[in-house]
Design a protein around this motif. Structure first.
Motif, short mmCIF file in Angstrom:
data_model
loop_
_atom_site.label_atom_id
_atom_site.label_comp_id
_atom_site.label_asym_id
_atom_site.label_seq_id
_atom_site.Cartn_x
_atom_site.Cartn_y
_atom_site.Cartn_z
N CYS A 1 -12.57 25.76 22.89
CA CYS A 1 -12.36 24.71 21.89
C CYS A 1 -12.25 23.36 22.60
O CYS A 1 -12.01 23.30 23.81
CB CYS A 1 -11.08 24.99 21.11
SG CYS A 1 -9.62 24.96 22.16
N PHE A 2 -12.38 22.27 21.83
CA PHE A 2 -12.35 20.96 22.46
C PHE A 2 -10.98 20.66 23.08
O PHE A 2 -10.89 19.93 24.07
CB PHE A 2 -12.76 19.86 21.46
CG PHE A 2 -11.67 19.48 20.50
CD1 PHE A 2 -11.52 20.15 19.30
CD2 PHE A 2 -10.79 18.46 20.79
CE1 PHE A 2 -10.51 19.83 18.42
CE2 PHE A 2 -9.76 18.11 19.92
CZ PHE A 2 -9.62 18.81 18.72
N GLY A 3 -9.90 21.23 22.48
CA GLY A 3 -8.56 20.95 23.00
C GLY A 3 -8.40 21.46 24.44
O GLY A 3 -7.91 20.74 25.33
N VAL B 1 -2.53 20.01 17.89
CA VAL B 1 -1.15 20.49 18.10
C VAL B 1 -0.19 19.35 17.73
O VAL B 1 0.85 19.57 17.10
CB VAL B 1 -0.94 20.95 19.56
CG1 VAL B 1 0.53 21.26 19.82
CG2 VAL B 1 -1.80 22.17 19.85
N THR C 1 -1.30 26.99 15.42
CA THR C 1 -2.66 26.52 15.13
C THR C 1 -3.71 27.63 15.19
O THR C 1 -4.77 27.50 14.60
CB THR C 1 -3.08 25.43 16.14
OG1 THR C 1 -2.94 25.95 17.46
CG2 THR C 1 -2.26 24.18 15.97
N THR C 2 -3.39 28.73 15.90
CA THR C 2 -4.39 29.78 16.07
C THR C 2 -4.14 31.02 15.20
O THR C 2 -4.76 32.06 15.42
CB THR C 2 -4.45 30.23 17.56
OG1 THR C 2 -3.11 30.46 17.99
CG2 THR C 2 -5.09 29.18 18.43
N CYS D 1 -5.92 25.20 13.12
CA CYS D 1 -6.88 24.18 13.59
C CYS D 1 -8.31 24.55 13.19
O CYS D 1 -8.64 25.73 12.98
CB CYS D 1 -6.74 23.96 15.08
SG CYS D 1 -7.50 25.22 16.09
N PRO E 1 -11.20 24.48 14.88
CA PRO E 1 -11.92 25.41 15.75
C PRO E 1 -11.53 26.88 15.50
O PRO E 1 -12.39 27.76 15.50
CB PRO E 1 -11.54 24.95 17.16
CG PRO E 1 -11.30 23.49 17.00
CD PRO E 1 -10.63 23.35 15.65
N CYS F 1 -3.22 18.83 22.81
CA CYS F 1 -4.34 18.75 21.86
C CYS F 1 -3.91 17.93 20.64
O CYS F 1 -2.80 18.12 20.11
CB CYS F 1 -4.72 20.17 21.42
SG CYS F 1 -5.94 20.19 20.10
S1 SF4 Z 1 -5.07 23.48 18.45
FE1 SF4 Z 1 -7.09 24.46 18.27
S2 SF4 Z 1 -8.45 22.99 19.25
FE2 SF4 Z 1 -6.40 22.47 19.91
S3 SF4 Z 1 -6.08 23.60 21.84
FE3 SF4 Z 1 -5.28 24.88 20.19
S4 SF4 Z 1 -7.02 26.23 19.66
FE4 SF4 Z 1 -7.86 24.50 20.80
#
Ligand code: SF4
Length: 284
Positions: free
Chosen positions: A12-14, A98, A159-160, A189, A191, A95
């Motif tokens: 993911c971009f984070g 987050v 977020t996951t 999130c 992603p 991120c």
């Molecule tokens: S919140 Fe989503 S995009 Fe951000 S680091 Fe965690 S998994 Fe990756």
């Protein structure tokens, strides 16, 4: 054997941005990574070779280097203040999604709500999320919801967390707490959501799934579990070397996906190895 990839997968971009920030740091020997930057042993050993110190996740002693790198998973404001007051310079790779989850948790707390976080209590992101809250509980899913002594409840998630698990947990909290006004903020999130949706499409089209990711990566294990729930057998590997050709006997269409901490080159190696087993590559 055809090898199919989902629409969204992998890093993911984070995590990618956090890794890029670490790779761009001019003086790694001055920096302690505060927890695992990514749940990927290969990446972590490369960072160690460059000179970064690593502090195990959950370890609270103060780093002895002048700088500390906060990972994409973030920390609570309280923890950040503790590090700063010890004179450490913070390299912050939290991120932005987050950060949004932290803002949601603070909002619910400021409204005087008892906060329910759907996620894994021992995960570093969740420890950061609840670290500044006055009244909260962390539940892994619907089965752990209880009646709470509160007339106002706020619910959010790690977020996951999978969207289906979050919805079920929200319904269960509501059922157990008819006395309370319940406010829900969806902090899953994009992603994660994209990857879950992409996986659902892929699972409908394959007989088996290979998931590439670290053994400690929660979202990688989630991908394996999603496949198993859908009745598709899944093989979790960290690299192409772990592929066992006998596992694929009789499989005509295999799916391939990866957790958010998997390097694109590792996924590509596995892809090439699968294609080399037999067949023509294709995408859904
Ligand atoms: S919140 Fe989503 S995009 Fe951000 S680091 Fe965690 S998994 Fe990756």
């Amino acid at each position: 054997m055809d090898v199919l990839l989902p629409r969204f997968y992998g890093m993911c971009f984070g995590v990618r941005d956090a890794l890029a920030a670490a790779n761009a740091h001019p003086a790694p020997h001055r920096v302690t990574l505060f927890g695992e930057l990514v749940h990927n042993e290969q990446v972590n050993s490369r960072l160690a070779e460059r000179g970064f110190r690593a502090q195990p996740e959950g370890e609270r002693s103060l780093p002895t280097t002048p700088e500390v790198l906060i990972t994409a998973h973030g920390v609570s404001d309280r923890e950040r203040a503790r590090l700063e007051s010890a004179g450490l310079t913070i390299v912050d790779t939290t991120c932005p999604l987050v950060r949004s989850a932290h803002a949601a948790a603070r909002k619910l707390d400021a409204e005087g709500r008892f906060v329910v976080v759907v996620g894994r209590a021992d995960h570093v992101e969740v420890r950061g999320l609840v670290g500044d809250l006055s009244r909260f509980v962390v539940i892994a899913g619907a089965q752990e919801a209880r009646r709470y002594e509160a007339d106002a409840i706020g619910i959010l998630s790690q977020t996951t967390t999978s969207p289906a698990e979050f919805e079920a947990a929200v319904a269960s909290v509501r059922n157990h707490n008819p006395q309370a006004s319940v406010s829900v903020i969806d902090t899953i999130c994009k992603p994660t959501r994209d990857r879950q949706e992409g996986l659902a499409e892929l699972l409908a089209a394959v007989e088996a799934l290979v998931v590439v990711g670290g053994v400690h990566s929660r979202n990688t294990r989630e991908l394996v579990r999603s496949a198993e729930r859908a009745g598709v057998r899944a093989l979790h590997v960290q690299s192409a070397a772990q592929l066992d050709p006998t596992w694929f006997v009789g499989v005509r269409r295999v799916g391939l996906t990866a957790g958010t901490s998997t390097l694109p080159e590792t996924l590509d190696e596995v892809y090439q190895a699968l294609v080399a087993l037999d067949g023509i590559p294709s995408r859904v």
